[in-house]
Design a protein around this motif. Sequence first.
Motif, PDB file in Angstrom:
ATOM      1  N   ARG A   1      -5.104   0.598   0.929  1.00 51.14           N
ATOM      2  CA  ARG A   1      -6.088   1.634   1.237  1.00 51.14           C
ATOM      3  C   ARG A   1      -7.438   0.972   1.422  1.00 51.14           C
ATOM      4  NH1 ARG A   1      -8.809   6.391  -2.289  1.00 51.14           N
ATOM      5  NH2 ARG A   1     -10.029   7.230  -0.568  1.00 51.14           N
ATOM      6  N   GLU A   2      -8.035   1.207   2.582  1.00 49.80           N
ATOM      7  CA  GLU A   2      -9.372   0.731   2.884  1.00 49.80           C
ATOM      8  C   GLU A   2     -10.147   1.886   3.505  1.00 49.80           C
ATOM      9  OE1 GLU A   2      -9.585  -3.665   4.247  1.00 49.80           O
ATOM     10  OE2 GLU A   2      -7.845  -2.786   5.233  1.00 49.80           O
ATOM     11  N   GLY A   3     -11.435   1.707   3.645  1.00 47.89           N
ATOM     12  CA  GLY A   3     -12.252   2.724   4.285  1.00 47.89           C
ATOM     13  C   GLY A   3     -13.314   3.251   3.350  1.00 47.89           C
ATOM     14  N   PHE A   4     -14.319   3.900   3.940  1.00 51.61           N
ATOM     15  CA  PHE A   4     -15.463   4.375   3.177  1.00 51.61           C
ATOM     16  C   PHE A   4     -15.314   5.820   2.721  1.00 51.61           C
ATOM     17  CE2 PHE A   4     -19.678   6.320   2.867  1.00 51.61           C
ATOM     18  CZ  PHE A   4     -20.218   5.514   1.884  1.00 51.61           C
ATOM     19  N   VAL A   5     -14.698   6.654   3.537  1.00 49.16           N
ATOM     20  CA  VAL A   5     -14.617   8.084   3.221  1.00 49.16           C
ATOM     21  C   VAL A   5     -13.793   8.287   1.947  1.00 49.16           C
ATOM     22  CG1 VAL A   5     -13.838  10.351   4.023  1.00 49.16           C
ATOM     23  CG2 VAL A   5     -14.862   8.740   5.639  1.00 49.16           C
ATOM     24  N   GLY A   6     -14.393   8.890   0.956  1.00 45.74           N
ATOM     25  CA  GLY A   6     -13.694   9.186  -0.296  1.00 45.74           C
ATOM     26  C   GLY A   6     -13.231   7.970  -1.059  1.00 45.74           C
ATOM     27  N   LYS A   7     -13.918   6.848  -0.945  1.00 46.87           N
ATOM     28  CA  LYS A   7     -13.420   5.607  -1.534  1.00 46.87           C
ATOM     29  C   LYS A   7     -13.297   5.634  -3.052  1.00 46.87           C
ATOM     30  CE  LYS A   7     -15.984   1.898  -1.520  1.00 46.87           C
ATOM     31  NZ  LYS A   7     -16.726   0.774  -0.973  1.00 46.87           N
ATOM     32  N   MET A   8     -14.084   6.447  -3.738  1.00 52.20           N
ATOM     33  CA  MET A   8     -13.990   6.516  -5.195  1.00 52.20           C
ATOM     34  C   MET A   8     -12.940   7.521  -5.668  1.00 52.20           C
ATOM     35  SD  MET A   8     -15.907   4.197  -6.190  1.00 52.20           S
ATOM     36  CE  MET A   8     -15.752   4.486  -7.923  1.00 52.20           C
ATOM     37  N   GLN A   9     -12.456   8.349  -4.765  1.00 53.31           N
ATOM     38  CA  GLN A   9     -11.444   9.338  -5.129  1.00 53.31           C
ATOM     39  C   GLN A   9     -10.069   8.695  -5.069  1.00 53.31           C
ATOM     40  OE1 GLN A   9     -11.348  12.840  -2.714  1.00 53.31           O
ATOM     41  NE2 GLN A   9      -9.745  13.781  -3.894  1.00 53.31           N
ATOM     42  N   GLY A  10      -9.327   8.757  -6.162  1.00 52.31           N
ATOM     43  CA  GLY A  10      -7.993   8.182  -6.197  1.00 52.31           C
ATOM     44  C   GLY A  10      -7.009   8.985  -5.368  1.00 52.31           C
ATOM     45  N   MET A  11      -6.137   8.286  -4.664  1.00 55.82           N
ATOM     46  CA  MET A  11      -5.076   8.919  -3.880  1.00 55.82           C
ATOM     47  C   MET A  11      -3.744   8.513  -4.495  1.00 55.82           C
ATOM     48  SD  MET A  11      -6.549   8.341  -0.022  1.00 55.82           S
ATOM     49  CE  MET A  11      -5.121   9.059   0.733  1.00 55.82           C
ATOM     50  N   ASP A  12      -2.927   9.508  -4.842  1.00 55.74           N
ATOM     51  CA  ASP A  12      -1.619   9.231  -5.416  1.00 55.74           C
ATOM     52  C   ASP A  12      -0.682   8.685  -4.344  1.00 55.74           C
ATOM     53  OD1 ASP A  12      -2.346  10.098  -7.940  1.00 55.74           O
ATOM     54  OD2 ASP A  12      -1.710  12.154  -7.566  1.00 55.74           O
ATOM     55  N   VAL A  13       0.060   7.643  -4.694  1.00 52.74           N
ATOM     56  CA  VAL A  13       1.052   7.052  -3.795  1.00 52.74           C
ATOM     57  C   VAL A  13       2.424   7.301  -4.408  1.00 52.74           C
ATOM     58  CG1 VAL A  13       1.911   4.913  -2.774  1.00 52.74           C
ATOM     59  CG2 VAL A  13      -0.556   5.271  -3.033  1.00 52.74           C
ATOM     60  N   THR A  14       3.319   7.922  -3.641  1.00 55.22           N
ATOM     61  CA  THR A  14       4.681   8.166  -4.109  1.00 55.22           C
ATOM     62  C   THR A  14       5.671   7.486  -3.179  1.00 55.22           C
ATOM     63  OG1 THR A  14       4.918  10.231  -2.884  1.00 55.22           O
ATOM     64  CG2 THR A  14       4.061  10.408  -5.103  1.00 55.22           C
ATOM     65  N   VAL A  15       6.746   6.989  -3.767  1.00 51.70           N
ATOM     66  CA  VAL A  15       7.834   6.386  -3.006  1.00 51.70           C
ATOM     67  C   VAL A  15       9.115   7.090  -3.438  1.00 51.70           C
ATOM     68  CG1 VAL A  15       9.123   4.283  -2.491  1.00 51.70           C
ATOM     69  CG2 VAL A  15       6.648   4.178  -2.831  1.00 51.70           C
ATOM     70  N   ASP A  16       9.792   7.688  -2.482  1.00 55.37           N
ATOM     71  CA  ASP A  16      11.029   8.426  -2.734  1.00 55.37           C
ATOM     72  C   ASP A  16      10.840   9.495  -3.816  1.00 55.37           C
ATOM     73  OD1 ASP A  16      12.316   6.879  -0.802  1.00 55.37           O
ATOM     74  OD2 ASP A  16      12.901   5.365  -2.265  1.00 55.37           O
ATOM     75  N   GLY A  17       9.678  10.153  -3.813  1.00 57.95           N
ATOM     76  CA  GLY A  17       9.406  11.252  -4.730  1.00 57.95           C
ATOM     77  C   GLY A  17       8.860  10.853  -6.089  1.00 57.95           C
TER      78      GLY A  17
ATOM     79  N   ILE B   1       5.183  -3.069  -4.084  1.00 59.18           N
ATOM     80  CA  ILE B   1       6.275  -2.367  -4.752  1.00 59.18           C
ATOM     81  C   ILE B   1       7.603  -2.979  -4.322  1.00 59.18           C
ATOM     82  CG2 ILE B   1       7.355  -0.105  -5.086  1.00 59.18           C
ATOM     83  CD1 ILE B   1       4.563   0.975  -3.932  1.00 59.18           C
ATOM     84  N   PRO B   2       8.383  -3.524  -5.254  1.00 64.85           N
ATOM     85  CA  PRO B   2       9.716  -4.022  -4.882  1.00 64.85           C
ATOM     86  C   PRO B   2      10.635  -2.840  -4.572  1.00 64.85           C
ATOM     87  CG  PRO B   2       9.344  -4.279  -7.236  1.00 64.85           C
ATOM     88  CD  PRO B   2       8.080  -3.725  -6.662  1.00 64.85           C
ATOM     89  N   LEU B   3      11.384  -2.963  -3.479  1.00 68.37           N
ATOM     90  CA  LEU B   3      12.303  -1.902  -3.051  1.00 68.37           C
ATOM     91  C   LEU B   3      13.669  -2.488  -2.750  1.00 68.37           C
ATOM     92  CD1 LEU B   3      10.135   0.026  -0.421  1.00 68.37           C
ATOM     93  CD2 LEU B   3      10.626   0.727  -2.752  1.00 68.37           C
ATOM     94  N   SER B   4      14.666  -1.632  -2.759  1.00 68.47           N
ATOM     95  CA  SER B   4      15.961  -2.036  -2.226  1.00 68.47           C
ATOM     96  C   SER B   4      15.867  -1.903  -0.707  1.00 68.47           C
ATOM     97  CB  SER B   4      17.062  -1.141  -2.783  1.00 68.47           C
ATOM     98  OG  SER B   4      16.810   0.206  -2.444  1.00 68.47           O
ATOM     99  N   PRO B   5      16.539  -2.769   0.033  1.00 68.13           N
ATOM    100  CA  PRO B   5      16.507  -2.632   1.490  1.00 68.13           C
ATOM    101  C   PRO B   5      17.050  -1.262   1.909  1.00 68.13           C
ATOM    102  CG  PRO B   5      17.406  -4.767   0.858  1.00 68.13           C
ATOM    103  CD  PRO B   5      17.293  -3.945  -0.394  1.00 68.13           C
ATOM    104  N   GLY B   6      16.515  -0.724   2.990  1.00 69.46           N
ATOM    105  CA  GLY B   6      16.964   0.565   3.488  1.00 69.46           C
ATOM    106  C   GLY B   6      15.808   1.510   3.751  1.00 69.46           C
ATOM    107  N   LYS B   7      16.161   2.790   3.903  1.00 61.58           N
ATOM    108  CA  LYS B   7      15.157   3.804   4.235  1.00 61.58           C
ATOM    109  C   LYS B   7      14.503   4.359   2.966  1.00 61.58           C
ATOM    110  CE  LYS B   7      17.152   5.090   8.593  1.00 61.58           C
ATOM    111  NZ  LYS B   7      17.331   6.123   9.576  1.00 61.58           N
ATOM    112  N   HIS B   8      13.200   4.571   3.064  1.00 64.78           N
ATOM    113  CA  HIS B   8      12.413   5.112   1.959  1.00 64.78           C
ATOM    114  C   HIS B   8      11.347   6.041   2.525  1.00 64.78           C
ATOM    115  CE1 HIS B   8      14.122   2.292  -0.975  1.00 64.78           C
ATOM    116  NE2 HIS B   8      14.072   1.400   0.011  1.00 64.78           N
ATOM    117  N   VAL B   9      10.924   7.008   1.698  1.00 64.09           N
ATOM    118  CA  VAL B   9       9.862   7.932   2.092  1.00 64.09           C
ATOM    119  C   VAL B   9       8.627   7.613   1.255  1.00 64.09           C
ATOM    120  CG1 VAL B   9       9.142  10.345   2.212  1.00 64.09           C
ATOM    121  CG2 VAL B   9      11.501   9.723   2.747  1.00 64.09           C
ATOM    122  N   VAL B  10       7.533   7.333   1.944  1.00 62.95           N
ATOM    123  CA  VAL B  10       6.264   7.012   1.298  1.00 62.95           C
ATOM    124  C   VAL B  10       5.311   8.170   1.571  1.00 62.95           C
ATOM    125  CG1 VAL B  10       4.348   5.371   1.149  1.00 62.95           C
ATOM    126  CG2 VAL B  10       6.657   4.558   1.697  1.00 62.95           C
ATOM    127  N   ALA B  11       4.637   8.631   0.519  1.00 61.26           N
ATOM    128  CA  ALA B  11       3.687   9.738   0.675  1.00 61.26           C
ATOM    129  C   ALA B  11       2.395   9.404  -0.041  1.00 61.26           C
ATOM    130  CB  ALA B  11       4.276  11.032   0.121  1.00 61.26           C
TER     131      ALA B  11
END
Length: 182
Positions: free
Chosen positions: A87-103, A117-127
């Motif tokens: 995450r880079e950028g100036f807009v909202g830089k002090m506000q934390g953004m939650d990162v989820t992987v596979d829910g 983040i270590p992952l198993s190979p394959g498809k994953h959903v990042v939010a």
Amino acid sequence: MQKPNWLLIGGAGVVAFIVFFALGFVGTSRGGMGYILLLLLIVFGVLGSFIAFNLRNNRSVPMADDAARAAALSPPGPDEARLIVVREGFVGKMQGMDVTVDGNVVTQLKSPRFVAIPLSPGKHVVASKGQGMNPETIEIDVQPGTTALVRIAMNLGSVSVSQEPFDAAIQQRLATIPMVAA
């Protein structure tokens, strides 16, 4: 990283309110600059309240050590995969953004920060989700022995999530950005 002392911050706000109010009252009773001071009190009070409201859900996130950073920027093993969220950028830089992987919530990123983040190979959903915003998701397919890079950014009123190539230029850039522990 130390958690902010909201009682101390609130107390400072109350003291500032009293001081500005007293100065405004004294100034208006003498025909001076009291109205301007009172206006400043209102403006700074509203601005400070807005900032504190938007930062209230920030969590304390531990920073990664040098060994974890070196491991994150090196290639994964042939049967492993890795996800780097930056995450880079100036807009909202002090506000934390939650990162989820596979829910599962993995961390919270402020700007500029990244996490590996270590992952198993394959498809994953990042939010990723900012305070009071809808989550933005992306599906990635990570091949064995590779590192996938997802960039998150906060725009005015929205969050963007995109996948980018993990190349030597981004590795050099990540070497200058603080890394949080996953």
